[in-house]
Design a protein around this motif. Structure first.
Motif, PDB file in Angstrom:
ATOM      1  N   UNK A  30      24.035  58.146  32.358  1.00 55.13           N
ATOM      2  CA  UNK A  30      23.119  58.601  31.311  1.00 55.13           C
ATOM      3  C   UNK A  30      22.106  59.629  31.818  1.00 55.13           C
ATOM      4  N   UNK A  31      22.458  60.330  32.893  1.00 59.12           N
ATOM      5  CA  UNK A  31      21.667  61.474  33.325  1.00 59.12           C
ATOM      6  C   UNK A  31      22.049  62.677  32.476  1.00 59.12           C
ATOM      7  N   UNK A  32      21.054  63.424  32.048  1.00 57.69           N
ATOM      8  CA  UNK A  32      21.274  64.581  31.178  1.00 57.69           C
ATOM      9  C   UNK A  32      21.088  65.865  31.986  1.00 57.69           C
ATOM     10  N   UNK A  33      22.119  66.707  32.018  1.00 59.47           N
ATOM     11  CA  UNK A  33      22.095  67.964  32.759  1.00 59.47           C
ATOM     12  C   UNK A  33      21.881  69.134  31.795  1.00 59.47           C
ATOM     13  N   UNK A  34      21.126  70.142  32.246  1.00 62.23           N
ATOM     14  CA  UNK A  34      20.922  71.326  31.418  1.00 62.23           C
ATOM     15  C   UNK A  34      20.542  72.503  32.307  1.00 62.23           C
ATOM     16  N   UNK A  35      20.753  73.710  31.784  1.00 62.22           N
ATOM     17  CA  UNK A  35      20.374  74.922  32.508  1.00 62.22           C
ATOM     18  C   UNK A  35      19.262  75.640  31.762  1.00 62.22           C
ATOM     19  N   UNK A  36      18.538  76.483  32.499  1.00 66.02           N
ATOM     20  CA  UNK A  36      17.531  77.370  31.923  1.00 66.02           C
ATOM     21  C   UNK A  36      18.019  78.787  32.218  1.00 66.02           C
ATOM     22  N   UNK A  37      18.607  79.438  31.218  1.00 68.87           N
ATOM     23  CA  UNK A  37      19.327  80.693  31.448  1.00 68.87           C
ATOM     24  C   UNK A  37      18.447  81.792  32.043  1.00 68.87           C
ATOM     25  N   UNK A  38      17.298  82.146  31.447  1.00 68.42           N
ATOM     26  CA  UNK A  38      16.524  83.268  31.986  1.00 68.42           C
ATOM     27  C   UNK A  38      15.712  82.919  33.226  1.00 68.42           C
ATOM     28  N   UNK A  39      15.240  81.679  33.317  1.00 69.57           N
ATOM     29  CA  UNK A  39      14.376  81.301  34.432  1.00 69.57           C
ATOM     30  C   UNK A  39      15.138  80.760  35.632  1.00 69.57           C
ATOM     31  N   UNK A  40      16.380  80.390  35.418  1.00 73.41           N
ATOM     32  CA  UNK A  40      17.226  79.953  36.513  1.00 73.41           C
ATOM     33  C   UNK A  40      17.207  78.462  36.747  1.00 73.41           C
ATOM     34  N   UNK A  41      18.296  77.983  37.335  1.00 73.48           N
ATOM     35  CA  UNK A  41      18.391  76.596  37.754  1.00 73.48           C
ATOM     36  C   UNK A  41      19.106  75.682  36.782  1.00 73.48           C
ATOM     37  N   UNK A  42      19.730  74.655  37.343  1.00 75.98           N
ATOM     38  CA  UNK A  42      20.299  73.538  36.585  1.00 75.98           C
ATOM     39  C   UNK A  42      19.501  72.304  36.951  1.00 75.98           C
ATOM     40  N   UNK A  43      19.119  71.542  35.952  1.00 70.72           N
ATOM     41  CA  UNK A  43      18.296  70.363  36.165  1.00 70.72           C
ATOM     42  C   UNK A  43      18.963  69.124  35.575  1.00 70.72           C
ATOM     43  N   UNK A  44      18.475  67.984  36.052  1.00 70.35           N
ATOM     44  CA  UNK A  44      19.001  66.700  35.590  1.00 70.35           C
ATOM     45  C   UNK A  44      17.832  65.826  35.176  1.00 70.35           C
ATOM     46  N   UNK A  45      17.871  65.373  33.922  1.00 68.18           N
ATOM     47  CA  UNK A  45      16.844  64.447  33.425  1.00 68.18           C
ATOM     48  C   UNK A  45      17.376  63.033  33.556  1.00 68.18           C
TER      49      UNK A  45
END
Length: 284
Positions: free
Chosen positions: A26-41
């Motif tokens: 149940x970890x949620x992954x997402x990217x931030x296109x202009x600012x960079x990086x993939x994160x996991x909530x």
């Protein structure tokens, strides 16, 4: 089918969010296109960096060997141990992606910068990256590639083409993807999509302030209003696959969010189809 949707705001203040995925924990992954990086909530709300700095990640899938496969200027498999390029043809970049039941990756190419309005129009392609690292062009003439998904039985492939405002559907039989045709025409710019176990297709509308569900016949059904105009993508998660995650590109239209790209969660009346883990490896 009818449903009332109550949105829970999980996080806000990001740039253009894309590539939402949920793992088995149940970890949620997402990217931030202009600012960079993939994160996991994490389920407790803590957000951690998975892939630092990388910009232009419009899509991702989780890999059976751990880590994530991400788009951008090329296709990379990124793990804690490092990164490996899986596919890097001569294109401007890649956007959304999805996996089939074998773990092959379907991804759309970009032959122009979608944020450069002065760039000449040039259509891209849909590619399939095979398990051995080879790649096949599935079809061309994709103006602005976005969300990709399969019907529950794998016999249909859905593909958002945002510039002409269409979602395409094709027939799938093994390696053969044929008979591409219009599934829906949508004036509110179809973006990311997800498919449920009844064959419904949930499409994020990038200029529509909602997620729209379409029946397998292409008829509009449920709509999930979102307090941000720029709805970029959607995915299912949770133990019963009924948690519906919605991400946006901001800014808020005054509907109560704090602005910027947002992550929302609600409950869907039907479960989503799980996204298979990628099993592709570099052919080098």
């Amino acid at each position: 089918m009818s449903a009332d949707f109550e949105l829970e705001l999980l996080s806000s203040g990001w740039g253009l969010i894309e590539g939402p995925r949920v793992d088995e924990h149940d970890n949620f992954y997402f990217s931030d296109v202009p600012n960079g990086g993939v994160r996991r909530r994490r389920p407790d709300g803590e957000i951690e960096i998975v892939v630092p700095k990388r910009r232009g990640v419009g899509g991702m899938v989780l890999h059976a060997d751990g880590g994530v496969v991400v788009s951008g200027r090329n296709i990379q498999h990124v793990t804690d141990a490092g990164s490996e390029v899986l596919f890097a043809p001569d294109v401007a970049g890649f956007n959304d992606m999805h996996t089939d039941s074998l773990g092959r990756v379907y991804v759309g190419s970009l032959r122009r910068n979608p944020f450069d309005l002065s760039a000449p129009d040039e259509a891209g392609e849909l590619y399939r990256i095979n398990l051995d690292g080879t790649a096949d062009e599935v079809y061309g003439d994709v103006q602005l590639t976005n969300g990709i998904g399969f019907s529950p039985d794998g016999s249909r492939l859905y593909h958002s083409d945002s510039m002409p405002g269409r979602v395409w559907v094709s027939d799938v039989d093994g390696d053969a993807v044929t008979n591409r045709r219009e599934f829906v025409r949508e004036g509110k710019v179809p973006d990311g999509l997800a498919v449920d176990v009844e064959g419904g297709v949930w499409v994020a509308l990038a200029e529509g302030a909602r997620v729209q569900r379409y029946t397998p016949d292409g008829e509009p059904d449920l709509a999930v209003p979102v307090p941000d105009q720029f709805v970029t993508s959607v995915c299912f998660g949770g133990a019963d696959m009924r948690d519906l995650y919605i991400v946006t590109g901001g800014p808020s239209d005054g509907g109560g969010t704090s602005g910027g790209g947002c992550i929302f969660r609600t409950r869907a009346p039907v479960a989503g189809v799980p996204t298979p883990l990628a099993r592709v490896r570099s052919g080098r």
